[in-house]
Design a protein around this motif. Sequence first.
Motif, PDB file in Angstrom:
ATOM      1  N   ARG A   1      -3.740   1.868  -3.405  1.00 20.46           N
ATOM      2  CA  ARG A   1      -3.149   0.736  -4.127  1.00 20.46           C
ATOM      3  C   ARG A   1      -2.515   1.139  -5.456  1.00 20.46           C
ATOM      4  NH1 ARG A   1      -7.456  -1.643  -1.491  1.00 20.46           N
ATOM      5  NH2 ARG A   1      -6.885  -3.518  -0.340  1.00 20.46           N
ATOM      6  N   GLY A   2      -2.260   2.380  -5.689  1.00 22.46           N
ATOM      7  CA  GLY A   2      -1.655   2.800  -6.947  1.00 22.46           C
ATOM      8  C   GLY A   2      -2.709   3.212  -7.957  1.00 22.46           C
ATOM      9  N   LEU A   3      -2.301   3.295  -9.218  1.00 21.92           N
ATOM     10  CA  LEU A   3      -3.199   3.804 -10.248  1.00 21.92           C
ATOM     11  C   LEU A   3      -3.934   2.704 -11.014  1.00 21.92           C
ATOM     12  CD1 LEU A   3      -0.995   6.680 -11.649  1.00 21.92           C
ATOM     13  CD2 LEU A   3      -2.899   6.841 -10.057  1.00 21.92           C
ATOM     14  N   ASN A   4      -3.486   1.469 -10.898  1.00 25.24           N
ATOM     15  CA  ASN A   4      -4.139   0.321 -11.554  1.00 25.24           C
ATOM     16  C   ASN A   4      -4.538   0.611 -12.993  1.00 25.24           C
ATOM     17  OD1 ASN A   4      -3.810  -1.420  -9.508  1.00 25.24           O
ATOM     18  ND2 ASN A   4      -5.879  -1.299  -8.720  1.00 25.24           N
TER      19      ASN A   4
ATOM     20  N   LEU B   1       0.831  -1.195   0.000  1.00 29.25           N
ATOM     21  CA  LEU B   1       0.000   0.000   0.000  1.00 29.25           C
ATOM     22  C   LEU B   1       0.872   1.253   0.000  1.00 29.25           C
ATOM     23  CD1 LEU B   1      -2.717  -0.953   2.613  1.00 29.25           C
ATOM     24  CD2 LEU B   1      -2.931  -0.987   0.164  1.00 29.25           C
ATOM     25  N   ILE B   2       0.345   2.294  -0.583  1.00 31.61           N
ATOM     26  CA  ILE B   2       1.072   3.558  -0.690  1.00 31.61           C
ATOM     27  C   ILE B   2       0.641   4.479   0.440  1.00 31.61           C
ATOM     28  CG2 ILE B   2       1.395   5.614  -2.125  1.00 31.61           C
ATOM     29  CD1 ILE B   2       0.944   3.767  -4.545  1.00 31.61           C
ATOM     30  N   ASN B   3       1.608   5.096   1.094  1.00 36.97           N
ATOM     31  CA  ASN B   3       1.316   6.089   2.122  1.00 36.97           C
ATOM     32  C   ASN B   3       0.960   7.392   1.394  1.00 36.97           C
ATOM     33  OD1 ASN B   3       1.334   8.031   4.129  1.00 36.97           O
ATOM     34  ND2 ASN B   3       3.081   7.107   5.199  1.00 36.97           N
ATOM     35  N   VAL B   4      -0.338   7.639   1.228  1.00 35.72           N
ATOM     36  CA  VAL B   4      -0.822   8.745   0.398  1.00 35.72           C
ATOM     37  C   VAL B   4      -0.396  10.104   0.949  1.00 35.72           C
ATOM     38  CG1 VAL B   4      -2.865   9.850  -0.576  1.00 35.72           C
ATOM     39  CG2 VAL B   4      -2.772   7.381  -0.409  1.00 35.72           C
ATOM     40  N   SER B   5      -0.453  10.279   2.264  1.00 32.95           N
ATOM     41  CA  SER B   5      -0.075  11.588   2.831  1.00 32.95           C
ATOM     42  C   SER B   5       1.406  11.879   2.592  1.00 32.95           C
ATOM     43  CB  SER B   5      -0.411  11.653   4.319  1.00 32.95           C
ATOM     44  OG  SER B   5       0.274  10.646   5.022  1.00 32.95           O
ATOM     45  N   ARG B   6       2.265  10.849   2.715  1.00 31.87           N
ATOM     46  CA  ARG B   6       3.693  11.042   2.454  1.00 31.87           C
ATOM     47  C   ARG B   6       3.941  11.307   0.964  1.00 31.87           C
ATOM     48  NH1 ARG B   6       8.581   6.848   3.545  1.00 31.87           N
ATOM     49  NH2 ARG B   6      10.239   8.319   3.099  1.00 31.87           N
ATOM     50  N   PHE B   7       3.247  10.547   0.101  1.00 30.60           N
ATOM     51  CA  PHE B   7       3.374  10.750  -1.340  1.00 30.60           C
ATOM     52  C   PHE B   7       2.945  12.166  -1.729  1.00 30.60           C
ATOM     53  CE2 PHE B   7       1.553  10.515  -5.643  1.00 30.60           C
ATOM     54  CZ  PHE B   7       2.676  10.115  -6.349  1.00 30.60           C
ATOM     55  N   ARG B   8       1.841  12.628  -1.152  1.00 29.33           N
ATOM     56  CA  ARG B   8       1.344  13.984  -1.434  1.00 29.33           C
ATOM     57  C   ARG B   8       2.371  15.032  -1.003  1.00 29.33           C
ATOM     58  NH1 ARG B   8      -4.208  16.720   0.975  1.00 29.33           N
ATOM     59  NH2 ARG B   8      -4.104  18.586  -0.291  1.00 29.33           N
ATOM     60  N   MET B   9       2.977  14.824   0.169  1.00 33.41           N
ATOM     61  CA  MET B   9       3.982  15.766   0.677  1.00 33.41           C
ATOM     62  C   MET B   9       5.208  15.784  -0.246  1.00 33.41           C
ATOM     63  SD  MET B   9       5.909  15.827   4.355  1.00 33.41           S
ATOM     64  CE  MET B   9       6.770  14.313   3.997  1.00 33.41           C
TER      65      MET B   9
ATOM     66  N   TRP C   1      -2.018  11.885  -6.321  1.00 31.94           N
ATOM     67  CA  TRP C   1      -2.325  11.385  -4.984  1.00 31.94           C
ATOM     68  C   TRP C   1      -3.827  11.201  -4.777  1.00 31.94           C
ATOM     69  CZ3 TRP C   1      -5.443  13.986  -1.588  1.00 31.94           C
ATOM     70  CH2 TRP C   1      -5.702  15.329  -1.874  1.00 31.94           C
ATOM     71  N   GLU C   2      -4.634  12.042  -5.431  1.00 33.64           N
ATOM     72  CA  GLU C   2      -6.091  11.925  -5.307  1.00 33.64           C
ATOM     73  C   GLU C   2      -6.587  10.607  -5.902  1.00 33.64           C
ATOM     74  OE1 GLU C   2      -7.122  15.414  -7.490  1.00 33.64           O
ATOM     75  OE2 GLU C   2      -7.130  16.702  -5.722  1.00 33.64           O
ATOM     76  N   PHE C   3      -6.045  10.249  -7.068  1.00 37.79           N
ATOM     77  CA  PHE C   3      -6.438   8.993  -7.706  1.00 37.79           C
ATOM     78  C   PHE C   3      -5.993   7.794  -6.880  1.00 37.79           C
ATOM     79  CE2 PHE C   3      -6.313  11.848 -11.443  1.00 37.79           C
ATOM     80  CZ  PHE C   3      -7.631  11.690 -11.846  1.00 37.79           C
ATOM     81  N   ILE C   4      -4.784   7.883  -6.333  1.00 33.30           N
ATOM     82  CA  ILE C   4      -4.279   6.792  -5.497  1.00 33.30           C
ATOM     83  C   ILE C   4      -5.138   6.645  -4.250  1.00 33.30           C
ATOM     84  CG2 ILE C   4      -2.313   6.046  -4.088  1.00 33.30           C
ATOM     85  CD1 ILE C   4      -0.512   7.399  -6.228  1.00 33.30           C
TER      86      ILE C   4
END
Length: 117
Positions: free
Chosen positions: A48-51, A1-9, A39-42
Amino acid sequence: LINVSRFRMMCRVVTDTIVTDLKWMRITPSLHKVLCHSWEFIEKNGSRGLNILSEEALEAKQGRARNIRKFTCFQGHTLTNLQQCHQGLQLESDLTLVQTVIGKTYKSTKRKRVDPK
């Protein structure tokens, strides 16, 4: 799983760096979509990524279109070439037609087995 808040930052840091330190660089619409909206799509996809939103299928179809234009279409006139390419892609995407053609091709090329006696 992707840490969305970290990815957004991380995306925000990259965007800020481009804007402040790399003033000669222009943020294109594609880069803006990736850095500011991916990040919104994720997040909508359960982290789970963009699939299905990846471009792999599009790139494969583009390669197929290039082969159709190069090997099966009339090369003398650009408009005719593009029209024939479009028709080829339409025919290829018709599942019923594809299954029928594959079935007929398979049946017509299948060899009968002969038992040696």
